[in-house]
Write a protein that holds these residues in place. Structure first.
Motif, PDB file in Angstrom:
ATOM      1  N   PHE A  70       0.897  -1.195   0.015  1.00 35.89           N
ATOM      2  CA  PHE A  70       0.069  -0.096  -0.106  1.00 35.89           C
ATOM      3  C   PHE A  70       0.814   1.285   0.162  1.00 35.89           C
ATOM      4  N   LEU A  71       0.395   2.285  -0.077  1.00 39.83           N
ATOM      5  CA  LEU A  71       0.959   3.562  -0.364  1.00 39.83           C
ATOM      6  C   LEU A  71       0.526   4.319   0.697  1.00 39.83           C
ATOM      7  N   ILE A  72       1.352   5.123   1.343  1.00 42.33           N
ATOM      8  CA  ILE A  72       1.247   6.112   2.471  1.00 42.33           C
ATOM      9  C   ILE A  72       1.336   7.664   1.732  1.00 42.33           C
ATOM     10  N   GLU A  73       0.456   8.034   1.802  1.00 43.13           N
ATOM     11  CA  GLU A  73       0.237   9.526   0.781  1.00 43.13           C
ATOM     12  C   GLU A  73       0.381  10.742   1.783  1.00 43.13           C
ATOM     13  N   THR A  74       0.425  10.686   2.945  1.00 42.70           N
ATOM     14  CA  THR A  74       0.581  11.642   3.921  1.00 42.70           C
ATOM     15  C   THR A  74       1.759  11.603   4.943  1.00 42.70           C
ATOM     16  N   ALA A  75       2.287  12.569   5.590  1.00 41.90           N
ATOM     17  CA  ALA A  75       3.158  12.551   6.495  1.00 41.90           C
ATOM     18  C   ALA A  75       2.891  11.694   7.712  1.00 41.90           C
ATOM     19  N   CYS A  76       3.454  10.796   8.392  1.00 38.71           N
ATOM     20  CA  CYS A  76       2.948   9.997   9.504  1.00 38.71           C
ATOM     21  C   CYS A  76       4.162   9.317  10.247  1.00 38.71           C
ATOM     22  N   LYS A  77       4.043   8.961  11.159  1.00 44.12           N
ATOM     23  CA  LYS A  77       4.970   8.234  11.938  1.00 44.12           C
ATOM     24  C   LYS A  77       4.691   6.641  11.949  1.00 44.12           C
ATOM     25  N   PHE A  78       5.413   5.781  11.361  1.00 46.90           N
ATOM     26  CA  PHE A  78       5.693   4.454  11.360  1.00 46.90           C
ATOM     27  C   PHE A  78       6.696   3.643  11.567  1.00 46.90           C
ATOM     28  N   LEU A  79       6.391   2.455  11.995  1.00 47.85           N
ATOM     29  CA  LEU A  79       7.548   1.394  12.405  1.00 47.85           C
ATOM     30  C   LEU A  79       7.314   0.191  11.808  1.00 47.85           C
ATOM     31  N   ARG A  80       8.042  -0.301  10.892  1.00 48.53           N
ATOM     32  CA  ARG A  80       7.875  -1.781  10.463  1.00 48.53           C
ATOM     33  C   ARG A  80       8.172  -2.740  11.828  1.00 48.53           C
ATOM     34  N   GLU A  81       7.727  -3.741  11.593  1.00 49.91           N
ATOM     35  CA  GLU A  81       7.986  -4.885  12.662  1.00 49.91           C
ATOM     36  C   GLU A  81       9.481  -5.088  12.958  1.00 49.91           C
ATOM     37  N   SER A  82      10.285  -5.017  11.778  1.00 49.34           N
ATOM     38  CA  SER A  82      11.730  -5.421  12.124  1.00 49.34           C
ATOM     39  C   SER A  82      12.293  -4.104  12.842  1.00 49.34           C
ATOM     40  N   GLU A  83      11.592  -3.306  13.209  1.00 50.84           N
ATOM     41  CA  GLU A  83      12.183  -1.722  13.895  1.00 50.84           C
ATOM     42  C   GLU A  83      11.542  -1.734  15.446  1.00 50.84           C
ATOM     43  N   ILE A  84      10.637  -2.586  15.583  1.00 48.15           N
ATOM     44  CA  ILE A  84       9.983  -2.651  17.027  1.00 48.15           C
ATOM     45  C   ILE A  84      10.423  -3.647  17.897  1.00 48.15           C
TER      46      ILE A  84
END
Length: 133
Positions: free
Chosen positions: A29-43
């Protein structure tokens, strides 16, 4: 420019504090706006934060996702000072993390913390194992 994210089956992702888990098939999927996100490998979860460097990594995650990171930042500096007292070899990793934090690049600080956790796994953890000389 949108950011394309691909998730493996059952992979987790946090977006602006909301935990999301993918279904049984690969998804993109595409994230079209600025947001804070973390993938599982970073958690690193609280239950996984069983070493000093992993706890520091968890603190950086809280800083990144927090609206007001003042309290978690104070905890980070206390944890960093303790790590430095225990092993001066952590200094370059902690300095890199601090540079990222001071520049407001909290996600970058988490990436640098992964290097610190790898250092701990390679150099600090073996010394703590029973029977290590």
């Amino acid at each position: 420019m949108p950011l394309r994210i691909e998730l493996k089956p059952f992979e987790r992702l946090i977006i602006n504090g909301a935990a999301i888990r993918n279904g049984e098939r690969r998804a993109a999927f595409l994230i079209e706006t600025a947001c804070k996100f973390l993938r599982e490998s970073e958690i690193i979860t609280e239950s996984e934060a069983d070493t000093p460097c992993k706890r520091l990594h968890l603190t950086l995650t809280v800083i990144y996702l927090s609206e007001e990171p003042t309290g978690p930042l104070a905890l980070f500096y206390a944890q960093a000072a303790e790590l430095l007292r225990q092993d001066s070899g952590t200094a370059p990793y902690l300095a890199a993390i601090q540079q990222e934090l001071e520049a407001g690049r909290h996600h970058g600080a988490i990436k640098r913390a992964r290097d610190l956790v790898a250092y701990e796994r390679a150099y600090l953890a073996p010394a703590a194992e029973p029977g290590a000389a």
